[in-house]
Design a protein around this motif. Structure first.
Motif, PDB file in Angstrom:
ATOM      1  N   ASP A   1      17.466  23.088 -20.424  1.00 29.74           N
ATOM      2  CA  ASP A   1      17.950  24.005 -19.392  1.00 29.74           C
ATOM      3  C   ASP A   1      16.880  24.186 -18.329  1.00 29.74           C
ATOM      4  OD1 ASP A   1      20.544  25.366 -20.651  1.00 29.74           O
ATOM      5  OD2 ASP A   1      19.053  25.160 -22.241  1.00 29.74           O
ATOM      6  N   SER A   2      17.218  23.895 -17.077  1.00 29.33           N
ATOM      7  CA  SER A   2      16.419  24.379 -15.951  1.00 29.33           C
ATOM      8  C   SER A   2      17.039  25.705 -15.549  1.00 29.33           C
ATOM      9  CB  SER A   2      16.469  23.400 -14.767  1.00 29.33           C
ATOM     10  OG  SER A   2      15.442  22.451 -14.869  1.00 29.33           O
ATOM     11  N   LEU A   3      16.304  26.786 -15.738  1.00 33.10           N
ATOM     12  CA  LEU A   3      16.826  28.126 -15.460  1.00 33.10           C
ATOM     13  C   LEU A   3      16.491  28.568 -14.040  1.00 33.10           C
ATOM     14  CD1 LEU A   3      15.677  29.628 -18.865  1.00 33.10           C
ATOM     15  CD2 LEU A   3      17.951  28.785 -18.276  1.00 33.10           C
ATOM     16  N   ASP A   4      15.549  27.819 -13.427  1.00 34.38           N
ATOM     17  CA  ASP A   4      15.099  28.162 -12.081  1.00 34.38           C
ATOM     18  C   ASP A   4      14.557  26.872 -11.459  1.00 34.38           C
ATOM     19  OD1 ASP A   4      14.131  30.736 -10.358  1.00 34.38           O
ATOM     20  OD2 ASP A   4      12.692  29.092 -10.170  1.00 34.38           O
ATOM     21  N   ARG A   5      14.653  26.766 -10.139  1.00 33.10           N
ATOM     22  CA  ARG A   5      14.210  25.520  -9.489  1.00 33.10           C
ATOM     23  C   ARG A   5      12.699  25.368  -9.484  1.00 33.10           C
ATOM     24  NH1 ARG A   5      19.265  26.993  -7.771  1.00 33.10           N
ATOM     25  NH2 ARG A   5      20.711  25.268  -7.996  1.00 33.10           N
ATOM     26  N   SER A   6      11.974  26.416  -9.878  1.00 34.15           N
ATOM     27  CA  SER A   6      10.519  26.265 -10.054  1.00 34.15           C
ATOM     28  C   SER A   6      10.224  25.254 -11.167  1.00 34.15           C
ATOM     29  CB  SER A   6       9.879  27.615 -10.385  1.00 34.15           C
ATOM     30  OG  SER A   6      10.501  28.173 -11.530  1.00 34.15           O
ATOM     31  N   SER A   7      11.216  24.949 -12.023  1.00 35.89           N
ATOM     32  CA  SER A   7      10.986  23.968 -13.102  1.00 35.89           C
ATOM     33  C   SER A   7      10.653  22.583 -12.538  1.00 35.89           C
ATOM     34  CB  SER A   7      12.221  23.856 -14.003  1.00 35.89           C
ATOM     35  OG  SER A   7      13.361  23.468 -13.259  1.00 35.89           O
ATOM     36  N   PHE A   8      11.037  22.325 -11.282  1.00 35.93           N
ATOM     37  CA  PHE A   8      10.830  20.982 -10.724  1.00 35.93           C
ATOM     38  C   PHE A   8       9.486  20.844 -10.000  1.00 35.93           C
ATOM     39  CE2 PHE A   8      15.518  21.840 -10.422  1.00 35.93           C
ATOM     40  CZ  PHE A   8      15.877  21.059 -11.510  1.00 35.93           C
ATOM     41  N   THR A   9       8.855  21.990  -9.631  1.00 37.39           N
ATOM     42  CA  THR A   9       7.720  21.862  -8.701  1.00 37.39           C
ATOM     43  C   THR A   9       6.433  21.311  -9.333  1.00 37.39           C
ATOM     44  OG1 THR A   9       7.253  24.244  -8.923  1.00 37.39           O
ATOM     45  CG2 THR A   9       8.627  23.556  -7.066  1.00 37.39           C
ATOM     46  N   PRO A  10       6.094  21.626 -10.594  1.00 35.88           N
ATOM     47  CA  PRO A  10       4.861  21.012 -11.126  1.00 35.88           C
ATOM     48  C   PRO A  10       4.948  19.478 -11.155  1.00 35.88           C
ATOM     49  CG  PRO A  10       5.524  22.871 -12.492  1.00 35.88           C
ATOM     50  CD  PRO A  10       6.669  22.605 -11.547  1.00 35.88           C
ATOM     51  N   GLY A  11       6.115  18.958 -11.481  1.00 33.58           N
ATOM     52  CA  GLY A  11       6.286  17.496 -11.503  1.00 33.58           C
ATOM     53  C   GLY A  11       6.170  16.904 -10.102  1.00 33.58           C
ATOM     54  N   VAL A  12       6.730  17.608  -9.119  1.00 35.61           N
ATOM     55  CA  VAL A  12       6.644  17.130  -7.730  1.00 35.61           C
ATOM     56  C   VAL A  12       5.180  17.123  -7.269  1.00 35.61           C
ATOM     57  CG1 VAL A  12       7.247  17.674  -5.339  1.00 35.61           C
ATOM     58  CG2 VAL A  12       8.996  17.821  -7.132  1.00 35.61           C
ATOM     59  N   LEU A  13       4.442  18.190  -7.598  1.00 31.97           N
ATOM     60  CA  LEU A  13       3.027  18.247  -7.183  1.00 31.97           C
ATOM     61  C   LEU A  13       2.221  17.133  -7.872  1.00 31.97           C
ATOM     62  CD1 LEU A  13       2.268  22.097  -7.137  1.00 31.97           C
ATOM     63  CD2 LEU A  13       2.955  20.619  -5.242  1.00 31.97           C
ATOM     64  N   ALA A  14       2.503  16.895  -9.145  1.00 25.41           N
ATOM     65  CA  ALA A  14       1.793  15.810  -9.857  1.00 25.41           C
ATOM     66  C   ALA A  14       2.102  14.462  -9.202  1.00 25.41           C
ATOM     67  CB  ALA A  14       2.204  15.791 -11.329  1.00 25.41           C
ATOM     68  N   ALA A  15       3.356  14.275  -8.810  1.00 30.19           N
ATOM     69  CA  ALA A  15       3.740  13.008  -8.160  1.00 30.19           C
ATOM     70  C   ALA A  15       3.043  12.883  -6.803  1.00 30.19           C
ATOM     71  CB  ALA A  15       5.255  12.953  -8.003  1.00 30.19           C
ATOM     72  N   LEU A  16       2.979  13.979  -6.048  1.00 30.57           N
ATOM     73  CA  LEU A  16       2.309  13.937  -4.734  1.00 30.57           C
ATOM     74  C   LEU A  16       0.844  13.559  -4.888  1.00 30.57           C
ATOM     75  CD1 LEU A  16       3.734  17.041  -2.852  1.00 30.57           C
ATOM     76  CD2 LEU A  16       3.819  14.659  -2.069  1.00 30.57           C
ATOM     77  N   ARG A  17       0.236  14.023  -5.963  1.00 28.76           N
ATOM     78  CA  ARG A  17      -1.206  13.776  -6.142  1.00 28.76           C
ATOM     79  C   ARG A  17      -1.479  12.347  -6.569  1.00 28.76           C
ATOM     80  NH1 ARG A  17      -1.498  19.611  -7.929  1.00 28.76           N
ATOM     81  NH2 ARG A  17      -2.686  20.534  -6.219  1.00 28.76           N
ATOM     82  N   SER A  18      -0.437  11.647  -7.073  1.00 29.17           N
ATOM     83  CA  SER A  18      -0.718  10.293  -7.570  1.00 29.17           C
ATOM     84  C   SER A  18      -0.017   9.190  -6.768  1.00 29.17           C
ATOM     85  CB  SER A  18      -0.337  10.180  -9.050  1.00 29.17           C
ATOM     86  OG  SER A  18       1.049  10.211  -9.184  1.00 29.17           O
ATOM     87  N   VAL A  19       0.956   9.553  -5.906  1.00 29.35           N
ATOM     88  CA  VAL A  19       1.789   8.509  -5.306  1.00 29.35           C
ATOM     89  C   VAL A  19       0.978   7.549  -4.435  1.00 29.35           C
ATOM     90  CG1 VAL A  19       2.540   9.895  -3.289  1.00 29.35           C
ATOM     91  CG2 VAL A  19       4.018   8.082  -4.178  1.00 29.35           C
ATOM     92  N   HIS A  20      -0.072   8.037  -3.769  1.00 26.92           N
ATOM     93  CA  HIS A  20      -0.848   7.148  -2.884  1.00 26.92           C
ATOM     94  C   HIS A  20      -1.600   6.083  -3.688  1.00 26.92           C
ATOM     95  CE1 HIS A  20      -4.490   9.362  -3.985  1.00 26.92           C
ATOM     96  NE2 HIS A  20      -3.709  10.422  -3.940  1.00 26.92           N
ATOM     97  N   GLY A  21      -1.814   6.339  -4.981  1.00 18.68           N
ATOM     98  CA  GLY A  21      -2.504   5.362  -5.826  1.00 18.68           C
ATOM     99  C   GLY A  21      -1.538   4.468  -6.591  1.00 18.68           C
ATOM    100  N   ARG A  22      -0.233   4.544  -6.268  1.00 17.08           N
ATOM    101  CA  ARG A  22       0.767   3.736  -6.971  1.00 17.08           C
ATOM    102  C   ARG A  22       1.605   2.986  -5.941  1.00 17.08           C
ATOM    103  NH1 ARG A  22       1.404   5.766 -12.255  1.00 17.08           N
ATOM    104  NH2 ARG A  22       3.134   4.318 -12.458  1.00 17.08           N
TER     105      ARG A  22
ATOM    106  N   GLY B   1       0.809  -1.225   0.000  1.00 22.62           N
ATOM    107  CA  GLY B   1       0.000   0.000   0.000  1.00 22.62           C
ATOM    108  C   GLY B   1       0.832   1.259   0.000  1.00 22.62           C
ATOM    109  N   VAL B   2       2.117   1.160   0.416  1.00 23.84           N
ATOM    110  CA  VAL B   2       2.955   2.365   0.424  1.00 23.84           C
ATOM    111  C   VAL B   2       3.575   2.554  -0.961  1.00 23.84           C
ATOM    112  CG1 VAL B   2       4.984   3.485   1.436  1.00 23.84           C
ATOM    113  CG2 VAL B   2       3.456   2.115   2.877  1.00 23.84           C
ATOM    114  N   GLY B   3       3.545   3.795  -1.432  1.00 26.65           N
ATOM    115  CA  GLY B   3       4.126   4.109  -2.741  1.00 26.65           C
ATOM    116  C   GLY B   3       5.357   4.991  -2.609  1.00 26.65           C
ATOM    117  N   VAL B   4       6.390   4.691  -3.403  1.00 28.06           N
ATOM    118  CA  VAL B   4       7.581   5.545  -3.494  1.00 28.06           C
ATOM    119  C   VAL B   4       7.793   5.868  -4.967  1.00 28.06           C
ATOM    120  CG1 VAL B   4      10.082   5.693  -3.192  1.00 28.06           C
ATOM    121  CG2 VAL B   4       8.682   4.629  -1.414  1.00 28.06           C
TER     122      VAL B   4
END
Ligand code: NDP
Ligand SMILES: O=C(O)C1=N[C@H](C(=O)O)C[C@H](O)C1
Length: 247
Positions: free
Chosen positions: A213-234, A97-100
């Protein structure tokens, strides 16, 4: 509503993730944990999922704690080789049940760069990778470059590509970069850079360069939020943001 703990909360990426989680609909920033803070904060603040952007030396201990406490994890920290992934899989087998979800790179452009590189790989005689990062980075080559090299090598193996031409017979140690499954990877560290990568292909009378090019670390946050929203179902282990995208 998912309660999120951030490990590495005062770091370069962790602080951007805290701000993004704080603003995101449906997510609550429940715990901000950095070096010298106790992981018990995650339990005390009832975190249901964590995001880890810490350091390759500490990420396994963090994940062992989270999995043992039934907390899902979204992991950007680098340093995952086959041994570490096998250890994680073993821990997850004991925690149904735990997702990583681990991604070498959470930016959409980097995911596409890796995909395009793998597509091009069988079509060119030569391919080398140049990754360029800020000078506070601990690991070389970058996790993204290592992953790209493995994808490129796998695509070349599947296609039965011939060995790359290279007449080098003398030279200084490391002048030709690191060898990752037969693909040369060159690491540049310089003030002013964030995270950049070129995959350089060579064929008869032409080259192709795929660059991200990642010009700013904000480039990573949409992917992190998408992962947070789906990790419990994986449940179990997922490697790569591409698993969440319809590519
Ligand atoms: N997958 C992806 O998309 C990306 C991955 N990364 C990776 O993420 C990791 C972090 O990168 P970055 O933010 O630039 O690094 P930083 O050094 O800026 O941040 C790491 C933070 O974690 C803290 N920390 C160290 N040990 C612990 C611990 N045991 N528990 C909690 N916090 C701890 C550090 O504290 P202190 O400084 O005092 O040690 C620091 O505040 C690296 O492995 C990097 O390669 C980075 C960008 C994108
Ligand atoms: O340390 C960084 O900054 C980054 N680390 C990841 C990597 O090693 O690939 C992702 C991105 O390149 C930024």
């Amino acid at each position: 509503m998912s309660r999120v703990g951030v490990l590495g909360a005062r770091g370069k990426v962790g602080s951007a993730v805290c701000a993004a989680v704080d603003e995101a609909d449906g997510l609550t920033l429940a715990a901000e944990v950095d070096v010298d803070d106790s992981l018990d904060l995650l339990v005390e603040h009832r975190a249901q999922a964590v995001v880890d952007f810490t350091h390759p030396d500490v990420v396994m201990a963090n994940l062992e704690f989270c999995i043992a406490h039934g907390i899902h994890a979204v992991v950007g920290t680098t340093g995952f080789d086959d041994d570490r992934l096998a250890t994680l899989t073993g821990w997850l087998d004991d925690a149904p049940g735990v997702g990583v979800l681990i991604a070498p790179n959470f930016s959409i452009g980097a995911v596409l760069m890796m995909r395009f590189a793998a597509q091009a790989a069988p079509l060119f005689e030569s391919v080398e990778i140049v990754e360029l990062h800020h000078p506070t980075k601990a690991d070389a080559p970058s996790g993204t470059a290592a992953r790209t090299a493995r994808l490129v090598a796998e695509a070349r193996r599947t296609a039965g590509s011939a060995p790359m031409p290279d007449a080098t017979s003398t030279g200084l140690d490391a002048a030709r970069g690191a060898d990752v499954e037969g693909v040369r990877v060159h690491s540049v560290r310089a003030r002013g850079l964030v995270a950049h990568q070129e995959v350089v292909f060579g064929g008869l009378g032409e080259t192709l360069t795929v660059r991200h090019d990642s010009l700013d670390r904000s480039s990573f946050t949409p992917g992190v939020l998408a992962a947070l929203r789906s990790v419990h179902g994986r449940p179990g282990l997922t490697v790569g943001l591409e698993n969440l995208l319809d590519l």
